[in-house]
Design an enzyme around this catalytic site. Structure first.
Site, PDB file in Angstrom:
ATOM      1  N   ASN A   9      -0.402  12.853   4.285  1.00  0.00           N
ATOM      2  CA  ASN A   9      -1.421  13.151   5.411  1.00  0.00           C
ATOM      3  C   ASN A   9      -0.795  12.180   6.843  1.00  0.00           C
ATOM      4  O   ASN A   9      -0.718  11.115   6.663  1.00  0.00           O
ATOM      5  CB  ASN A   9      -2.833  12.478   5.212  1.00  0.00           C
ATOM      6  CG  ASN A   9      -3.574  12.563   6.498  1.00  0.00           C
ATOM      7  OD1 ASN A   9      -3.403  13.015   7.159  1.00  0.00           O
ATOM      8  ND2 ASN A   9      -4.721  11.479   6.387  1.00  0.00           N
ATOM      9  N   LYS A  11      -1.373  12.327   9.722  1.00  0.00           N
ATOM     10  CA  LYS A  11      -2.446  11.892  10.749  1.00  0.00           C
ATOM     11  C   LYS A  11      -1.813  12.015  12.167  1.00  0.00           C
ATOM     12  O   LYS A  11      -1.439  13.233  12.199  1.00  0.00           O
ATOM     13  CB  LYS A  11      -2.621  10.290  10.653  1.00  0.00           C
ATOM     14  CG  LYS A  11      -3.067   9.873   9.207  1.00  0.00           C
ATOM     15  CD  LYS A  11      -3.533   8.588   9.049  1.00  0.00           C
ATOM     16  CE  LYS A  11      -3.705   8.085   7.821  1.00  0.00           C
ATOM     17  NZ  LYS A  11      -4.607   7.105   7.616  1.00  0.00           N
ATOM     18  N   HIS A  94     -12.052  13.396   5.794  1.00  0.00           N
ATOM     19  CA  HIS A  94     -11.100  12.095   5.851  1.00  0.00           C
ATOM     20  C   HIS A  94     -12.027  11.043   6.478  1.00  0.00           C
ATOM     21  O   HIS A  94     -12.870  11.393   7.409  1.00  0.00           O
ATOM     22  CB  HIS A  94      -9.818  12.300   6.396  1.00  0.00           C
ATOM     23  CG  HIS A  94      -9.007  11.027   6.349  1.00  0.00           C
ATOM     24  ND1 HIS A  94      -9.404   9.801   7.137  1.00  0.00           N
ATOM     25  CD2 HIS A  94      -8.121  10.749   5.617  1.00  0.00           C
ATOM     26  CE1 HIS A  94      -8.368   9.079   6.839  1.00  0.00           C
ATOM     27  NE2 HIS A  94      -7.631   9.557   5.703  1.00  0.00           N
ATOM     28  N   GLU A  96     -11.683   8.758   8.421  1.00  0.00           N
ATOM     29  CA  GLU A  96     -11.301   8.900  10.003  1.00  0.00           C
ATOM     30  C   GLU A  96     -12.202   9.533  10.598  1.00  0.00           C
ATOM     31  O   GLU A  96     -12.658   9.373  11.969  1.00  0.00           O
ATOM     32  CB  GLU A  96      -9.899   8.824  10.313  1.00  0.00           C
ATOM     33  CG  GLU A  96      -9.128   7.419   9.937  1.00  0.00           C
ATOM     34  CD  GLU A  96      -7.606   7.678   9.431  1.00  0.00           C
ATOM     35  OE1 GLU A  96      -7.094   8.751   9.847  1.00  0.00           O
ATOM     36  OE2 GLU A  96      -7.146   6.768   8.943  1.00  0.00           O
ATOM     37  N   GLU A 166     -10.809   7.991  -1.491  1.00  0.00           N
ATOM     38  CA  GLU A 166     -10.204   6.889  -0.840  1.00  0.00           C
ATOM     39  C   GLU A 166     -11.177   5.847  -0.174  1.00  0.00           C
ATOM     40  O   GLU A 166     -12.068   5.951   0.627  1.00  0.00           O
ATOM     41  CB  GLU A 166      -9.813   7.710   0.581  1.00  0.00           C
ATOM     42  CG  GLU A 166      -8.729   8.919   0.157  1.00  0.00           C
ATOM     43  CD  GLU A 166      -7.686   9.210   1.430  1.00  0.00           C
ATOM     44  OE1 GLU A 166      -6.661   9.083   1.267  1.00  0.00           O
ATOM     45  OE2 GLU A 166      -8.376   9.491   2.522  1.00  0.00           O
ATOM     46  N   GLY A 172      -4.838   2.419   5.172  1.00  0.00           N
ATOM     47  CA  GLY A 172      -4.051   1.884   6.130  1.00  0.00           C
ATOM     48  C   GLY A 172      -4.150   0.278   6.218  1.00  0.00           C
ATOM     49  O   GLY A 172      -3.479  -0.270   7.391  1.00  0.00           O
ATOM     50  N   SER A 212      -3.546   2.998   0.896  1.00  0.00           N
ATOM     51  CA  SER A 212      -2.176   2.056   0.769  1.00  0.00           C
ATOM     52  C   SER A 212      -1.573   2.402  -0.496  1.00  0.00           C
ATOM     53  O   SER A 212      -0.998   1.336  -1.107  1.00  0.00           O
ATOM     54  CB  SER A 212      -2.736   0.723   0.889  1.00  0.00           C
ATOM     55  OG  SER A 212      -3.249   0.355   2.241  1.00  0.00           O
TER      56      SER A 212
END
Ligand code: PEP
Length: 249
Positions: A9, A11, A94, A96, A166, A172, A212
């Site tokens: 991904n 991003k 996702h 985010e 996730e 991250g 991560s």
């Protein structure tokens, strides 16, 4: 049996030129991956068409698609537009997108249906916040995300999906779930799928870990029976790290 998958991904990283170069590097190194893992790069919309020209073994995905078919939705990119670039996958839900763009379970359910209608494979993301894990609610959170986002699909359609677990606290942050934490919740996710759609569908569903995951910890995570690969953020921006992860099965 279910597929082993490593999906990157990207991003909101890389210019078009940088993205094409990265895709070329990933494709070149992918030749050295001898296992049967599926390698996917999910890129910004702007990169899809050009990246597609640079890859063959590596498959292409988008990071999002619109919840509407077409029309007056300035700035949106529809599932059919994504499919028309040659992309075969799309990340949906996702954390985010859920957090910063307020994408609810209901919106995500619409996106999944549009992706499927356009022959895209959704990589559907679920995962709990740190506060939810600390409160012991993580199993309930992921089950609710599955139920509200996906469980009105037919078994046939559900069978086309890839799930990515996730934990938001691991994305991250450099703080990876332990191998035991990943296996424990992946098993719960697979059991929830089995309870709804039956054991065969559950056994055939690839459930990826994301958060991560890198070239150092992937092998331990992927060794778990219910972890079928990874959705990779930061480590997907370096071709060597990404391909080392793809070799970690
Ligand atoms: C992601 O954003 O899907 C992700 C897993 O990111 P990272 O690997 O950087 O934690």
């Amino acid at each position: 049996m279910r597929k082993k998958i490593v999906a990157g991904n990207w991003k909101m990283n890389t210019t078009l030129q940088e993205g094409v170069k990265l895709a070329q590097e990933v494709e070149a190194l992918a030749a050295s991956v001898s296992n049967d893992a599926l390698i996917i790069v999910c890129t910004p919309f702007t990169h899809l068409t050009e990246v597609k020209k640079s890859i063959k073994k590596v498959k292409l995905g988008a990071e999002n698609c619109a919840a509407e078919v077409s029309g007056a939705y300035t700035g949106e990119v529809s599932a059919s537009m994504v499919a028309s670039t040659g992309a075969e996958y799309v990340i949906i839900g996702h954390s985010e997108r859920r957090a910063y763009y307020h994408e609810t379970d209901e919106i995500l359910a619409k996106k999944v249906k549009l992706a499927l209608a356009n022959n895209l494979t959704p990589i559907f993301c679920i995962g709990e916040l740190l506060s939810e894990r600390e409160a012991g609610k993580h199993f309930d959170v992921v089950k609710s995300q599955l139920e509200k986002g996906l469980f009105d699909l037919s078994a046939e359609d559900f069978g086309k999906l890839v799930i990515a677990y996730e934990p938001v606290w691991a994305i991250g942050t450099g703080k990876t779930a332990t191998s035991a934490q990943a296996q424990e919740i992946h098993k719960v996710i697979r059991e929830a799928i089995a309870a709804k759609y039956g054991k065969t569908v559950a056994d055939n569903t690839s459930i990826l870990y994301g958060g991560s995951c890198n070239d150092k910890n992937a092998a331990e995570l992927f060794a778990n029976p219910d972890v079928d690969g990874g959705l990779i953020g930061g480590a997907a921006l370096k071709a060597e790290s990404f391909i080392t992860i793809a070799k970690s099965f």
